[in-house]
Motif scaffolding. Structure first.
Motif, PDB file in Angstrom:
ATOM      1  N   ALA A 134       0.639  -1.002   0.047  1.00 40.21           N
ATOM      2  CA  ALA A 134       0.025  -0.335   0.279  1.00 40.21           C
ATOM      3  C   ALA A 134       0.648   0.974   0.176  1.00 40.21           C
ATOM      4  N   LEU A 135       1.969   1.158   0.604  1.00 36.04           N
ATOM      5  CA  LEU A 135       2.188   2.220   0.465  1.00 36.04           C
ATOM      6  C   LEU A 135       4.033   2.976  -0.898  1.00 36.04           C
ATOM      7  N   GLY A 136       3.519   1.367  -1.325  1.00 43.17           N
ATOM      8  CA  GLY A 136       4.250   1.552  -2.773  1.00 43.17           C
ATOM      9  C   GLY A 136       3.169   1.984  -3.664  1.00 43.17           C
ATOM     10  N   SER A 137       2.508   2.854  -3.297  1.00 45.83           N
ATOM     11  CA  SER A 137       1.194   3.118  -4.584  1.00 45.83           C
ATOM     12  C   SER A 137       0.710   5.031  -3.404  1.00 45.83           C
ATOM     13  N   THR A 138       2.100   5.792  -2.855  1.00 44.51           N
ATOM     14  CA  THR A 138       1.776   6.885  -2.318  1.00 44.51           C
ATOM     15  C   THR A 138       2.724   7.532  -3.191  1.00 44.51           C
ATOM     16  N   GLY A 139       3.118   7.791  -3.381  1.00 47.15           N
ATOM     17  CA  GLY A 139       4.019   8.727  -4.617  1.00 47.15           C
ATOM     18  C   GLY A 139       5.310   8.584  -5.280  1.00 47.15           C
ATOM     19  N   ALA A 140       6.301   9.077  -5.842  1.00 43.09           N
ATOM     20  CA  ALA A 140       6.796   8.598  -6.862  1.00 43.09           C
ATOM     21  C   ALA A 140       8.271   7.624  -5.517  1.00 43.09           C
ATOM     22  N   GLU A 141       8.899   7.240  -6.449  1.00 38.11           N
ATOM     23  CA  GLU A 141       9.826   6.425  -5.442  1.00 38.11           C
ATOM     24  C   GLU A 141      11.345   7.720  -5.042  1.00 38.11           C
ATOM     25  N   GLY A 142      11.672   7.425  -4.061  1.00 34.04           N
ATOM     26  CA  GLY A 142      12.454   8.697  -3.270  1.00 34.04           C
ATOM     27  C   GLY A 142      12.461   9.257  -1.803  1.00 34.04           C
ATOM     28  N   ALA A 183       2.852  11.418  -0.722  1.00 33.20           N
ATOM     29  CA  ALA A 183       2.070  12.045  -0.636  1.00 33.20           C
ATOM     30  C   ALA A 183       0.644  11.939   0.222  1.00 33.20           C
ATOM     31  N   ALA A 184      -0.073  11.430   0.375  1.00 36.96           N
ATOM     32  CA  ALA A 184      -0.510  10.667   1.428  1.00 36.96           C
ATOM     33  C   ALA A 184      -0.774   9.347   2.025  1.00 36.96           C
ATOM     34  N   VAL A 185      -1.469   8.721   2.201  1.00 31.98           N
ATOM     35  CA  VAL A 185      -0.957   7.337   3.572  1.00 31.98           C
ATOM     36  C   VAL A 185      -2.300   6.667   3.214  1.00 31.98           C
ATOM     37  N   PRO A 186      -1.670   5.673   2.857  1.00 31.74           N
ATOM     38  CA  PRO A 186      -3.076   4.237   2.570  1.00 31.74           C
ATOM     39  C   PRO A 186      -4.430   3.854   3.713  1.00 31.74           C
ATOM     40  N   LEU A 187      -5.853   4.200   2.880  1.00 36.26           N
ATOM     41  CA  LEU A 187      -6.797   3.987   3.642  1.00 36.26           C
ATOM     42  C   LEU A 187      -7.985   2.866   3.420  1.00 36.26           C
ATOM     43  N   TYR A 188      -8.053   2.469   2.321  1.00 37.03           N
ATOM     44  CA  TYR A 188      -8.587   1.477   1.845  1.00 37.03           C
ATOM     45  C   TYR A 188      -7.790   0.671   0.460  1.00 37.03           C
ATOM     46  N   SER A 189      -7.154  -0.755   1.060  1.00 30.52           N
ATOM     47  CA  SER A 189      -6.732  -1.246   0.349  1.00 30.52           C
ATOM     48  C   SER A 189      -7.728  -2.387  -0.826  1.00 30.52           C
ATOM     49  N   MET A 190      -7.018  -2.675  -2.288  1.00 30.38           N
ATOM     50  CA  MET A 190      -7.863  -3.447  -3.126  1.00 30.38           C
ATOM     51  C   MET A 190      -7.578  -3.590  -3.881  1.00 30.38           C
ATOM     52  N   ALA A 191      -7.934  -5.238  -4.494  1.00 31.19           N
ATOM     53  CA  ALA A 191      -7.824  -5.881  -5.739  1.00 31.19           C
ATOM     54  C   ALA A 191      -8.492  -6.444  -6.390  1.00 31.19           C
ATOM     55  N   TYR A 192      -7.262  -6.067  -7.587  1.00 32.49           N
ATOM     56  CA  TYR A 192      -9.289  -6.883  -8.245  1.00 32.49           C
ATOM     57  C   TYR A 192      -9.461  -8.703  -8.532  1.00 32.49           C
ATOM     58  N   ALA A 193      -9.964  -8.915  -8.902  1.00 32.20           N
ATOM     59  CA  ALA A 193     -10.758 -10.676  -8.314  1.00 32.20           C
ATOM     60  C   ALA A 193     -11.921 -10.742  -9.764  1.00 32.20           C
ATOM     61  N   LEU A 230      -5.845   8.766   1.210  1.00 35.44           N
ATOM     62  CA  LEU A 230      -6.019  10.095   2.618  1.00 35.44           C
ATOM     63  C   LEU A 230      -4.702  10.901   2.328  1.00 35.44           C
ATOM     64  N   ALA A 231      -4.869  12.057   1.745  1.00 36.66           N
ATOM     65  CA  ALA A 231      -4.204  13.384   1.715  1.00 36.66           C
ATOM     66  C   ALA A 231      -5.034  14.729   2.341  1.00 36.66           C
ATOM     67  N   VAL A 232      -4.204  14.971   2.747  1.00 35.54           N
ATOM     68  CA  VAL A 232      -3.784  16.825   3.235  1.00 35.54           C
ATOM     69  C   VAL A 232      -3.618  18.206   2.271  1.00 35.54           C
ATOM     70  N   PHE A 233      -4.715  18.823   1.946  1.00 32.13           N
ATOM     71  CA  PHE A 233      -4.133  20.149   0.791  1.00 32.13           C
ATOM     72  C   PHE A 233      -2.951  20.407   2.239  1.00 32.13           C
ATOM     73  N   PHE A 265      -7.227  13.482  12.121  1.00 39.18           N
ATOM     74  CA  PHE A 265      -8.615  12.892  11.643  1.00 39.18           C
ATOM     75  C   PHE A 265      -7.377  12.078  10.732  1.00 39.18           C
ATOM     76  N   VAL A 266      -6.846  12.239  10.312  1.00 39.28           N
ATOM     77  CA  VAL A 266      -5.936  11.289   9.493  1.00 39.28           C
ATOM     78  C   VAL A 266      -5.268  10.248  10.347  1.00 39.28           C
ATOM     79  N   LYS A 267      -4.734  10.303  11.487  1.00 39.96           N
ATOM     80  CA  LYS A 267      -4.637   9.726  12.542  1.00 39.96           C
ATOM     81  C   LYS A 267      -6.199   8.396  13.122  1.00 39.96           C
ATOM     82  N   PHE A 268      -7.093   9.816  13.160  1.00 43.08           N
ATOM     83  CA  PHE A 268      -8.500   8.283  13.531  1.00 43.08           C
ATOM     84  C   PHE A 268      -8.888   7.898  12.334  1.00 43.08           C
ATOM     85  N   MET A 269      -9.250   8.000  11.099  1.00 38.39           N
ATOM     86  CA  MET A 269      -9.076   6.960  10.400  1.00 38.39           C
ATOM     87  C   MET A 269      -8.450   5.753   9.572  1.00 38.39           C
ATOM     88  N   THR A 270      -6.804   5.981  10.363  1.00 35.94           N
ATOM     89  CA  THR A 270      -6.099   5.326  10.066  1.00 35.94           C
ATOM     90  C   THR A 270      -5.833   4.024  10.940  1.00 35.94           C
TER      91      THR A 270
END
Length: 438
Positions: A137-145, A149-159, A323-326, A338-343
């Motif tokens: 999930a962390l691997g899809s939160t922004g460019a490598e290195g 830019a955000a923290v994971p909230l829900y993880s999903m996969a296709y089935a 989940l991102a914050v402006f 709020f991010v701490k609460f939701m995660t």
């Protein structure tokens, strides 16, 4: 159609260019404040069968947060068809929410605007630390290195979801494991006004998710190692053609699906009009539409041969919501709370169970609620055979350009126009020409 397509892509490209120059969503300093400590605005993405379903899921949790902190959260659930353009407009105007959902595939693109709060070590420590989150999930939160830019909230996969009764009536004993098996089964099931498989041909985001997977199964990526578009490689063309051919050549998808854009294929499956569905974590959506869990089975998305895994055996993107914050929020402390609460483990269990998604937080993922047969398929896919979206700044333009090109190819298929290797390559070449030049 072509002029509309070009205009849409141009709008996204222009928005991103302006956003990058804004560098902080319109804030003069690019930093937030605590000038309005008692309120937050929250844009949530439409995860349920309707916006009203989402409000019923989310509002009790927001009320709980207000009771704990005294901070009122003003909720807006934004349809997927509007969400990206709404976010891009907010990055240029500075008139956005405090906290928002973003599709995890957009993370690197929105990170490049400079409008989102970076989740560096200090900020992550405020919500419990980086180690709480699952690596995929962390691997899809922004460019490598770069800091997320955000923290994971829900993880999903296709089935692959399949209707047990329709399979039994057709004499099919088990779900297909390869595309050849899926096509053969689909032809047996496409009769009497019913169809083998449903899809959302008019939904660019859905199209691009499948295109990435099909291309991977042909050994291709849509971007080179240094982040340049590579839409017309043999593998990318073959993958897109294979996907569209499910309607054009194999005829196991109803031509009307070329016009489907938002949950219509899920509704058709729930009502028994189609026998199979490729979808992200669909159980809660199907339940809300009246389909019993006993009526369908869940299996991995097929591969070319063998079993799902890495390389050409990839069978899903790492899907999910971040989940991102402006950065220019006027309640930075409240947004962090709020991010701490939701995660938190407790909220992760409630929210992900409601949406039949997988918690990206380790402590919640181990909960017994996520050990159902359906979730076992999703968790196994995320762990072994899912790949992250291209983590490049131009990813959102890629989704729009290629996803819309595939929409046009489905329209051709529905109208009986030939979908050939040359026509697929031409559509992808036009899409690549719409990408920003460096």
């Amino acid at each position: 159609m072509r002029s509309i397509r070009a205009a849409a892509v141009g709008a996204v490209t222009l928005s991103l260019a302006l956003a990058a120059s804004a560098c902080g969503g319109g804030s003069p300093t690019g930093g937030g404040s605590d000038d309005s400590p008692k309120t937050l605005t929250y844009w949530a993405s439409n995860q349920g069968a309707s916006i009203e379903v989402d409000k019923k899921v989310l509002q009790p949790e927001l009320d709980k947060f207000e009771k704990q902190t005294g901070i009122e959260v003003k909720l807006e659930v934004v349809p997927w068809s509007d969400l990206l353009n709404r976010i891009l407009t907010a990055t240029t105007s500075g008139q956005g929410p405090d906290v928002l959902n973003i599709g995890n595939t957009w993370s690197a693109s929105l990170q490049a605007t400079g409008a989102l709060l970076p989740w560096d070590a200090e900020n992550l420590d405020k919500i419990g630390g980086r180690d709480r989150f699952v690596d995929s999930a962390l691997g899809s939160t922004g460019a490598e290195g770069r800091d997320p830019a955000a923290v994971p909230l829900y993880s999903m996969a296709y089935a692959l979801y399949y209707n047990k009764k329709l399979f039994a009536d057709a004499g099919i004993e088990k779900p297909p494991a390869t595309w050849d098996e899926l096509i053969a089964d689909g032809k047996k099931l496409s009769k009497g006004g019913k169809w083998g498989l449903g899809t959302e041909g008019s939904n660019p985001s859905e199209n691009i998710h499948h295109a990435v997977v099909f291309a991977k199964q042909h050994g291709a990526d849509f971007f080179t190692a240094d982040g340049k578009p590579d839409f017309t490689s043999d593998g990318a063309v073959a993958g897109v053609k294979q996907f569209v051919d499910l309607m054009a050549k194999d005829k196991i998808i109803a031509p009307g699906n070329a016009e489907y854009a938002q949950n219509q294929s899920v509704s058709d499956f729930a009502k028994g009009r189609t026998a199979m569905l490729l979808w992200q974590s669909a159980s809660a959506n199907l339940k809300s539409q009246g389909m019993s869990e006993d009526a369908y089975g869940v299996a991995p998305v097929p591969v070319g041969s063998g079993s799902p895994g890495s390389g050409t055996s990839v069978n899903s993107m790492v899907m999910g919501i971040n989940l991102a914050v402006f950065k220019n929020t006027d309640n930075l402390d409240g947004a962090t709370k709020f991010v701490k609460f939701m995660t938190s483990d407790a909220e992760q269990k409630i929210l992900n169970e409601a949406y039949s998604s997988i918690p990206p937080v380790k402590g919640a993922q181990s909960d017994q609620a996520f050990n159902t047969p359906a979730n076992a398929v999703l968790k196994d896919t995320l762990a072994k055979s899912a790949v992250a979206a291209p983590q490049v700044a131009d990813e959102s333009q890629f989704e729009t350009a290629v996803g819309t090109a595939i929409k046009g190819l489905f329209a051709d298929a529905a109208a009986g126009r030939p979908v050939t290797e040359d026509s697929v390559k031409a559509a992808l070449e036009k899409a690549q020409q719409q990408m920003p030049t460096k």
